[in-house]
Motif scaffolding. Sequence first.
Motif, PDB file in Angstrom:
ATOM      1  N   ARG A 123       0.826  -1.216   0.000  1.00 38.17           N
ATOM      2  CA  ARG A 123       0.000   0.000   0.000  1.00 38.17           C
ATOM      3  C   ARG A 123       0.856   1.261   0.000  1.00 38.17           C
ATOM      4  NH1 ARG A 123      -3.159  -3.328   3.403  1.00 38.17           N
ATOM      5  NH2 ARG A 123      -2.165  -2.499   5.277  1.00 38.17           N
ATOM      6  N   ASN A 124       1.937   1.236   0.770  1.00 37.52           N
ATOM      7  CA  ASN A 124       2.782   2.425   0.866  1.00 37.52           C
ATOM      8  C   ASN A 124       3.360   2.838  -0.481  1.00 37.52           C
ATOM      9  OD1 ASN A 124       2.460   2.924   3.575  1.00 37.52           O
ATOM     10  ND2 ASN A 124       4.244   1.751   4.208  1.00 37.52           N
ATOM     11  N   VAL A 125       3.868   1.854  -1.235  1.00 36.80           N
ATOM     12  CA  VAL A 125       4.561   2.208  -2.477  1.00 36.80           C
ATOM     13  C   VAL A 125       3.599   2.625  -3.584  1.00 36.80           C
ATOM     14  CG1 VAL A 125       6.535   0.753  -1.944  1.00 36.80           C
ATOM     15  CG2 VAL A 125       4.636  -0.194  -3.251  1.00 36.80           C
ATOM     16  N   LEU A 126       2.304   2.500  -3.364  1.00 39.16           N
ATOM     17  CA  LEU A 126       1.325   2.992  -4.334  1.00 39.16           C
ATOM     18  C   LEU A 126       1.136   4.501  -4.251  1.00 39.16           C
ATOM     19  CD1 LEU A 126      -1.492   0.282  -4.100  1.00 39.16           C
ATOM     20  CD2 LEU A 126      -0.219   0.912  -6.157  1.00 39.16           C
ATOM     21  N   THR A 127       1.577   5.120  -3.169  1.00 35.00           N
ATOM     22  CA  THR A 127       1.268   6.533  -2.923  1.00 35.00           C
ATOM     23  C   THR A 127       1.685   7.456  -4.062  1.00 35.00           C
ATOM     24  OG1 THR A 127       1.460   6.135  -0.540  1.00 35.00           O
ATOM     25  CG2 THR A 127       1.521   8.424  -1.277  1.00 35.00           C
ATOM     26  N   PRO A 128       2.904   7.361  -4.626  1.00 31.41           N
ATOM     27  CA  PRO A 128       3.271   8.299  -5.695  1.00 31.41           C
ATOM     28  C   PRO A 128       2.347   8.212  -6.906  1.00 31.41           C
ATOM     29  CG  PRO A 128       5.208   7.172  -4.867  1.00 31.41           C
ATOM     30  CD  PRO A 128       4.030   6.474  -4.281  1.00 31.41           C
ATOM     31  N   ASP A 129       2.050   6.992  -7.357  1.00 33.35           N
ATOM     32  CA  ASP A 129       1.184   6.830  -8.530  1.00 33.35           C
ATOM     33  C   ASP A 129      -0.228   7.336  -8.253  1.00 33.35           C
ATOM     34  OD1 ASP A 129       0.594   5.433 -11.251  1.00 33.35           O
ATOM     35  OD2 ASP A 129      -0.934   4.651  -9.883  1.00 33.35           O
ATOM     36  N   LEU A 130      -0.760   7.030  -7.082  1.00 37.48           N
ATOM     37  CA  LEU A 130      -2.125   7.454  -6.764  1.00 37.48           C
ATOM     38  C   LEU A 130      -2.216   8.962  -6.577  1.00 37.48           C
ATOM     39  CD1 LEU A 130      -3.289   4.628  -4.331  1.00 37.48           C
ATOM     40  CD2 LEU A 130      -3.429   4.740  -6.827  1.00 37.48           C
ATOM     41  N   LEU A 349      11.888   0.531  -8.528  1.00 39.61           N
ATOM     42  CA  LEU A 349      12.579  -0.149  -7.433  1.00 39.61           C
ATOM     43  C   LEU A 349      11.868   0.012  -6.092  1.00 39.61           C
ATOM     44  CD1 LEU A 349      16.334   0.731  -8.141  1.00 39.61           C
ATOM     45  CD2 LEU A 349      15.172  -1.435  -8.554  1.00 39.61           C
ATOM     46  N   ARG A 350      10.734   0.707  -6.060  1.00 44.99           N
ATOM     47  CA  ARG A 350      10.168   1.076  -4.760  1.00 44.99           C
ATOM     48  C   ARG A 350       9.726  -0.118  -3.924  1.00 44.99           C
ATOM     49  NH1 ARG A 350       7.339   6.282  -7.309  1.00 44.99           N
ATOM     50  NH2 ARG A 350       9.098   7.701  -7.038  1.00 44.99           N
ATOM     51  N   SER A 351       9.138  -1.131  -4.548  1.00 42.51           N
ATOM     52  CA  SER A 351       8.735  -2.298  -3.764  1.00 42.51           C
ATOM     53  C   SER A 351       9.954  -2.984  -3.160  1.00 42.51           C
ATOM     54  CB  SER A 351       7.954  -3.282  -4.628  1.00 42.51           C
ATOM     55  OG  SER A 351       6.715  -2.752  -5.012  1.00 42.51           O
ATOM     56  N   ARG A 352      11.019  -3.138  -3.981  1.00 44.73           N
ATOM     57  CA  ARG A 352      12.205  -3.842  -3.495  1.00 44.73           C
ATOM     58  C   ARG A 352      12.971  -3.027  -2.462  1.00 44.73           C
ATOM     59  NH1 ARG A 352      14.268  -5.025  -9.419  1.00 44.73           N
ATOM     60  NH2 ARG A 352      12.474  -3.687  -9.876  1.00 44.73           N
ATOM     61  N   VAL A 353      13.173  -1.739  -2.737  1.00 42.22           N
ATOM     62  CA  VAL A 353      13.883  -0.896  -1.770  1.00 42.22           C
ATOM     63  C   VAL A 353      13.003  -0.665  -0.539  1.00 42.22           C
ATOM     64  CG1 VAL A 353      15.010   1.329  -1.396  1.00 42.22           C
ATOM     65  CG2 VAL A 353      15.191   0.203  -3.614  1.00 42.22           C
ATOM     66  N   GLY A 354      11.686  -0.561  -0.758  1.00 39.61           N
ATOM     67  CA  GLY A 354      10.783  -0.400   0.376  1.00 39.61           C
ATOM     68  C   GLY A 354      10.835  -1.593   1.313  1.00 39.61           C
ATOM     69  N   SER A 355      10.865  -2.797   0.763  1.00 35.44           N
ATOM     70  CA  SER A 355      10.981  -3.990   1.599  1.00 35.44           C
ATOM     71  C   SER A 355      12.333  -4.035   2.314  1.00 35.44           C
ATOM     72  CB  SER A 355      10.803  -5.249   0.755  1.00 35.44           C
ATOM     73  OG  SER A 355       9.461  -5.403   0.363  1.00 35.44           O
ATOM     74  N   ALA A 356      13.384  -3.664   1.607  1.00 31.72           N
ATOM     75  CA  ALA A 356      14.704  -3.632   2.246  1.00 31.72           C
ATOM     76  C   ALA A 356      14.734  -2.619   3.385  1.00 31.72           C
ATOM     77  CB  ALA A 356      15.778  -3.296   1.207  1.00 31.72           C
ATOM     78  N   SER A 357      14.106  -1.456   3.163  1.00 27.26           N
ATOM     79  CA  SER A 357      14.042  -0.433   4.207  1.00 27.26           C
ATOM     80  C   SER A 357      13.211  -0.918   5.387  1.00 27.26           C
ATOM     81  CB  SER A 357      13.452   0.863   3.643  1.00 27.26           C
ATOM     82  OG  SER A 357      14.318   1.447   2.696  1.00 27.26           O
ATOM     83  N   THR A 358      12.082  -1.565   5.079  1.00 27.37           N
ATOM     84  CA  THR A 358      11.246  -2.112   6.142  1.00 27.37           C
ATOM     85  C   THR A 358      12.043  -3.076   7.004  1.00 27.37           C
ATOM     86  OG1 THR A 358       9.231  -1.921   4.828  1.00 27.37           O
ATOM     87  CG2 THR A 358       9.189  -3.472   6.646  1.00 27.37           C
ATOM     88  N   ALA A 359      12.751  -3.993   6.351  1.00 28.82           N
ATOM     89  CA  ALA A 359      13.533  -4.973   7.105  1.00 28.82           C
ATOM     90  C   ALA A 359      14.581  -4.296   7.973  1.00 28.82           C
ATOM     91  CB  ALA A 359      14.197  -5.954   6.135  1.00 28.82           C
TER      92      ALA A 359
END
Length: 461
Positions: A123-130, A349-359
């Motif tokens: 949900r978070n990484v959808l923010t820019p597109d939405l 890259l937002r989903s992949r970098v977002g997951s890395a940041s989350t971790a």
Amino acid sequence: MTTKRNDRAPLATVLAANAISISGNSLTLIAVPWFALETTGSPGKAGLVAFCAALPVILSAIVGGPVIDRIGRRRVSIASDLVCALALAAIPLLNHAGVLRFWMLCALMAVTGLFHAPGETARNVLTPDLAERAGTPLSRATSFYDAVSRGARMTGAALAGLLVAFLGADTVLYIDAATFAVSALLVLIGLRGVPSAEPARGAPPLSLAVYRADLREGYSFMLRTRLLLGVNLMVMITNGLAQSWSSVLLPVHAREELGGSAALGLLVAVFGGCALAGALLYAAVGHRFPRRPVLAVGFLLCGAPVYVTAAVTDTTPPLLVVMALGGLGAGVLNPILGAVFYEIVPEGLRSRVGSASTASVLLTTPLGGLAAGYLVERVGITTTLLSLAGVYFLTTLCPLVFPSWRAMDAPHAAPAVGKAEVEVEVESEGEGKGDGEGGVSRTEPSTPVPVPGSGGTTPRR
């Protein structure tokens, strides 16, 4: 496919889904520690429950990024919410049947942690597109996103304290499960047909080699971007400290000194309400100020003072005042860090970098509650509070001490994937001046996670 402009419904859907989900999260943050304290009487076991909830969040975040885009952000969000709803509802069901054991409580909370992170990231990484689809400036959209989350947290906490007092912690968990189900339904209906929410087109089949390459790309981007790496390291520490506060220290302090769960709910609600005000204030005027000093002041307000105040007072009013000020400071954190993330990280890259940041920012959260429970039982709550306050204070000096944080105030747009490495290295060196809102802009305690806010947001537990 041409993006439909000024279509605000998908963005409103995500905001509403998060509001409902986070309201329920506030119920969990109060009901589960209280449930553990009531059924075990042990701060140490309450900390162990928090550990079991937080550790799987990290594991799923570490490996989940490459999968999100291929399965689809909408599908991942829905599945995540439904599994969490079932796990939370199972706790009171098993308890009423008389078969709930402590290990079962730990296991069910671990399930919620395991499935939370991918859905929250999706949900978070959808923010820019939405935001683009709605015709809304992204810096403002991220502030609204955080403000809605803060408002929901405030409302949920206020209700949680009263509901736990009058209905019991196990009944509140049923309500929390229902919020997950409603969030899943909103995403199911409201994001249908949104291209960025569907599985990525043209991506190669997900083999082990492709998966490892995708995973490596996300972590490589984060590690070579000095500003993003510095933010993640700092938030990693503050998230662990915040977990110790929310899952053990504040519930124990409220039970022993402040009169019970009603005071706990009031304190969390005031913090959330003032954080909402801080986020809205930043949405209105934040672009006029440089980000770095605002972020530093925000962290200093929401960190050490609440620990020190709880250590030296046994009444609610002083802590209420300090938590109100801390909430105002916390309200500016996620909008700033979210904008920085979206400016630095390219869309692909937002989903992949977002997951890395989350971790990375959640690495210490399993230890936060566990260590706090252990310390309270060994040295007492006062010594624990003062010790952690000192660690929090030193950590929040990072934006003022390390030069790489100066790049936070340099306006820049997210680079294309193919040019990411070159352009990010330039950004990391830059100390450019600007209004803090240039280019494209875009998380928890209480903390900024996971991009970096759980939500988070604070991670949902």
